[in-house]
Design a protein around this motif. Structure first.
Motif, short mmCIF file in Angstrom:
data_model
loop_
_atom_site.label_atom_id
_atom_site.label_comp_id
_atom_site.label_asym_id
_atom_site.label_seq_id
_atom_site.Cartn_x
_atom_site.Cartn_y
_atom_site.Cartn_z
N LYS A 72 2.39 -64.80 65.81
CA LYS A 72 2.17 -65.61 67.06
C LYS A 72 3.11 -64.75 67.89
O LYS A 72 3.55 -63.69 67.73
CB LYS A 72 4.45 -66.44 67.26
N VAL A 73 2.09 -64.64 69.01
CA VAL A 73 2.46 -63.34 70.20
C VAL A 73 3.34 -63.67 70.52
O VAL A 73 4.39 -64.13 70.96
CB VAL A 73 1.56 -63.52 71.51
N ILE A 74 3.99 -62.19 70.42
CA ILE A 74 5.76 -62.10 70.98
C ILE A 74 5.51 -60.79 72.15
O ILE A 74 6.84 -60.37 72.62
CB ILE A 74 6.99 -61.23 70.22
N SER A 75 4.84 -60.84 73.05
CA SER A 75 4.53 -59.62 74.01
C SER A 75 4.10 -60.33 75.19
O SER A 75 4.10 -61.37 74.75
CB SER A 75 3.85 -58.76 73.45
N THR A 76 4.76 -60.04 76.00
CA THR A 76 4.47 -60.32 77.34
C THR A 76 2.39 -59.94 78.12
O THR A 76 2.87 -58.80 77.83
CB THR A 76 4.85 -59.65 78.29
N LEU A 104 1.99 -59.01 67.56
CA LEU A 104 2.13 -60.29 66.67
C LEU A 104 4.02 -59.90 65.95
O LEU A 104 4.39 -59.07 65.42
CB LEU A 104 1.09 -60.93 65.95
N ASP A 105 4.39 -61.47 65.55
CA ASP A 105 5.46 -61.59 64.80
C ASP A 105 5.71 -60.93 63.56
O ASP A 105 4.03 -61.33 62.97
CB ASP A 105 5.96 -62.99 65.09
N ASP A 165 -1.95 -54.08 62.24
CA ASP A 165 -2.38 -55.04 62.97
C ASP A 165 -1.74 -55.95 63.90
O ASP A 165 -2.08 -56.49 64.48
CB ASP A 165 -3.83 -56.01 61.52
N THR A 166 -0.75 -56.02 63.88
CA THR A 166 0.17 -56.61 64.21
C THR A 166 0.33 -56.62 65.67
O THR A 166 0.51 -57.38 66.38
CB THR A 166 1.67 -56.66 63.79
N MET A 167 0.14 -55.21 66.05
CA MET A 167 -0.13 -54.54 67.32
C MET A 167 -1.57 -54.13 67.61
O MET A 167 -2.39 -53.59 66.84
CB MET A 167 0.43 -53.44 67.11
N ILE A 168 -2.18 -55.37 68.32
CA ILE A 168 -3.75 -55.56 68.87
C ILE A 168 -3.51 -54.08 70.10
O ILE A 168 -3.10 -54.53 70.72
CB ILE A 168 -3.88 -56.98 69.41
N GLU A 221 -1.53 -65.58 75.94
CA GLU A 221 0.50 -65.76 76.86
C GLU A 221 1.60 -65.75 75.47
O GLU A 221 1.21 -65.91 74.15
CB GLU A 221 0.76 -67.17 76.98
N LEU A 222 2.39 -65.77 75.92
CA LEU A 222 3.84 -65.36 74.81
C LEU A 222 3.88 -66.42 73.91
O LEU A 222 3.67 -67.91 75.04
CB LEU A 222 4.73 -64.96 75.47
N GLY A 223 3.95 -66.44 72.68
CA GLY A 223 4.22 -67.77 72.01
C GLY A 223 2.76 -68.61 71.59
O GLY A 223 2.74 -69.22 70.30
N ALA A 224 1.64 -67.71 71.64
CA ALA A 224 0.61 -68.33 71.44
C ALA A 224 0.44 -67.87 70.34
O ALA A 224 0.49 -66.84 69.69
CB ALA A 224 -0.44 -67.96 72.42
#
Length: 383
Positions: free
Chosen positions: A101-105, A122-123, A185-188, A202-205
């Protein structure tokens, strides 16, 4: 009164009779004519005036008056003219390699990004725990491998056990590397410098390697350098070479220079044209992808004449050419020469296919054919 009218009528009738039937006698009597017998006397030709001059030339040929323009061939830089459009030199949709899950703005479209810049985070979930477990297994495998090796060297253990322990050690190392890579890989991040074409996720996607189409992190365009893509006809493809200079003019009038970086080896199936790519520097990103452009690609210089477009005409077979003046034993005559248009400019058209020195008919060319005798008036070339 009746008598006066009758006398007047008789006088008129007599006068008409004398003028019509006795005209010669009346003229002789008046001294302004000659007697009939004088008509047989031969005139004195010794002092007769010469006959008036005629428009016919001495050779008896009827000539057509035309105006001709003397022209000398010049060597010009030839160019292949194309229509094209701008495209990003690179475009990629950045997707996730692990699920999460995306956790970044999100970053907004149009933002400039640099290589390695974080786009989506990503989380990590249980990935950090998986890494700890993988490292623990690695420590255990190292101890087992060391012990198996010492026992085998002392003759207290089998070679098979030592090989199995070493294999387990390599598997444990691979597990650690896999866990570390998944965590990374959680950091794209951005693969190259560019511009975001759309907002990042988007945040939460939720993203993942098997996500539905369109659920990627971001789309990045590289606009510096930018490329212009055009298509050249097969009749002109041989004039273009990779590395040739090119000049592009956008629809807003701005001009740029670049070089040909790609020329297709195969033609488009439907149009039978070849793809050409031209690379242009775009440091300020003022050129956008998708703009139309006119492109002139430099080719080998050509020898041509600069003539007014009105001089062009067609022969009986429909070939494009000009009519020019040739000198023969009988004088000037018209001739037809087929030409090719090298370039069309505001000052006229550059034409090839003519002799180095030629007198091109610019007025009256549509009223003569090959072999027509001419009366030529020369027009001085414009400075």
């Amino acid at each position: 009164m009746k008598l006066f009218s009758i006398l007047t009528a008789l006088v008129v009738v007599g006068a008409l009779y004398a003028l019509v039937f006795e005209r010669d006698r009346v003229l002789t009597f008046a001294g302004v004519g000659s007697a009939p017998e004088m008509e047989d006397v031969a005139p004195d030709t010794s002092t007769a005036a010469p006959p008036p001059e005629t428009d016919a030339p001495a050779d008896g040929l009827r000539r057509v008056s035309v105006v001709a323009l003397p022209s000398s061939a010049q060597t010009i830089d030839s160019a292949v003219i194309l229509r094209g459009r701008t495209e990003a030199s690179r475009q990629v949709a950045v997707s996730a390699e692990v699920s999460g899950k995306v956790i970044s703005t999100p970053l907004r479209r149009g933002a400039q990004v640099t290589e390695g810049m974080a786009l989506c985070e990503l989380d990590r979930g249980t990935m950090e725990i998986s890494l700890v477990e993988a490292r623990a297994r690695l420590v255990e495998a190292e101890i087992n491998a060391r012990a198996a090796s010492e026992l085998a060297d002392g003759g207290f253990g089998s070679v098979t056990r030592r090989v199995a322990a070493e294999a387990a050690l390599e598997a444990a190392r691979a597990g650690v590397e896999r866990a570390e890579e998944s965590l990374a890989d959680t950091m794209i991040s951005a693969p190259f410098n560019g511009v975001l074409e759309e907002d990042t996720a988007e945040l939460g996607a939720y993203l993942g390697p098997n996500s539905a189409s369109g659920s990627h992190c971001a789309t990045i365009l590289q606009l510096d350098p930018i490329k212009i893509v055009g298509f050249v006809p097969e009749l002109q493809v041989s004039k273009i070479t990779t590395g040739a200079l090119a000049r592009a003019e956008l629809s807003d009038g701005r001009e740029f220079t670049g070089t040909v970086t790609f020329l297709s080896r195969s033609a488009e199936e439907t149009t039978r044209t070849f793809r050409v790519e031209i690379e242009i520097a775009n440091p300020d990103l003022s050129i956008r992808a998708g703009q139309t452009a006119g492109v002139g690609v430099a080719a080998e210089g050509a020898v041509a004449h600069l003539l007014p477009a009105s001089a062009l005409t067609l022969d009986d077979e429909g070939r494009l050419g000009v009519r020019h003046v040739v000198e023969t034993d009988q004088g000037a005559e018209a001739a037809f020469a087929e030409v090719s248009v090298v370039r069309d400019t505001i000052d006229g058209v550059w034409l090839s296919g003519l002799p180095s020195e030629v007198k091109v008919i610019v007025v009256g060319q549509d009223f003569v054919t090959a072999g027509t005798p001419l009366e030529v008036t020369l027009r001085e070339p414009e400075a």
